[in-house]
Design a protein around this motif. Sequence first.
Motif, short mmCIF file in Angstrom:
data_model
loop_
_atom_site.label_atom_id
_atom_site.label_comp_id
_atom_site.label_asym_id
_atom_site.label_seq_id
_atom_site.Cartn_x
_atom_site.Cartn_y
_atom_site.Cartn_z
N THR A 184 -28.30 36.80 -9.85
CA THR A 184 -27.63 38.02 -9.39
C THR A 184 -26.12 37.90 -9.22
O THR A 184 -25.46 38.90 -8.98
CB THR A 184 -28.23 38.47 -8.04
OG1 THR A 184 -28.05 37.43 -7.07
CG2 THR A 184 -29.72 38.77 -8.19
N PRO A 188 -26.20 41.90 -10.76
CA PRO A 188 -27.39 41.86 -9.93
C PRO A 188 -28.62 42.58 -10.46
O PRO A 188 -29.72 42.33 -9.98
CB PRO A 188 -26.92 42.50 -8.62
CG PRO A 188 -25.81 43.42 -9.03
CD PRO A 188 -25.13 42.73 -10.17
N ASP A 209 -29.61 33.68 -6.18
CA ASP A 209 -28.23 33.99 -5.82
C ASP A 209 -27.31 32.95 -6.46
O ASP A 209 -26.72 32.09 -5.80
CB ASP A 209 -28.08 34.00 -4.30
CG ASP A 209 -26.66 34.40 -3.88
OD1 ASP A 209 -25.94 34.99 -4.71
OD2 ASP A 209 -26.28 34.09 -2.74
#
Length: 232
Positions: A184, A188, A209
């Motif tokens: 992301t 994202p 992440d």
Amino acid sequence: MVNYVLVAGARLGSWAWDEVVPYLGAAGHGVYPLTLSGLAEKQGVPAGQQTHVQDIVDEVERLDLREVVLVGHSYSGIPVGQAAERVGDRLAGVVFVDSSVPADGEAFASSWPDGGAMLRASLADNGGFWPVAPATHFEDHGLTDEQIARIVRGSTPHPGATLTEPAVLERPLDHLPATYIKCTLGDPEPSDDVAKLLGGEDWRLVEMDTGHWPMFSQPRELAQILLDTVGE
């Protein structure tokens, strides 16, 4: 026990998985990172789209693997998605790591905003190969300078035909037992074609992440997600 066949994205070889492999092996699974034709130690081998599909199928059959989890990163989601339907009952699942996904009759280049015009121009200017990306290409993806240098140093020009030739699928991918890992950092949301597949009951989404090369930036976390797809 399952058998992971790991296929990295454009310009990369089996070496890209070096930091992921030990975690999967320590959990008792078979791990088979694969270099596709024309890349890394297989430079000079002619390759088109179906060559890369066959590379994956041949690896599974040559080693007589069962309970196979095919893992495709970036570009390699396209040949992995095609190979998945060709390995039959050997398949346990597919994991697409921030990757493209194949559609029958469509090429990797087709998904580019300009329809692949810029990519095709680059191939024409570089002898039919997609040249190695500069270090700046990897900035803002959660990578250290050392990791970026390693990627650039290990990369090799990518055979252009694999990017412009169409995928061949007998049916859509929504029937596959699949996990899609979305990295992301900076981007994202899954692409529209992936979002449509995720609407089916056999696909699930996992977010990381980090940037587009999690095998370098978060190898332990990536390995754990791969383990979770089948249970340790």
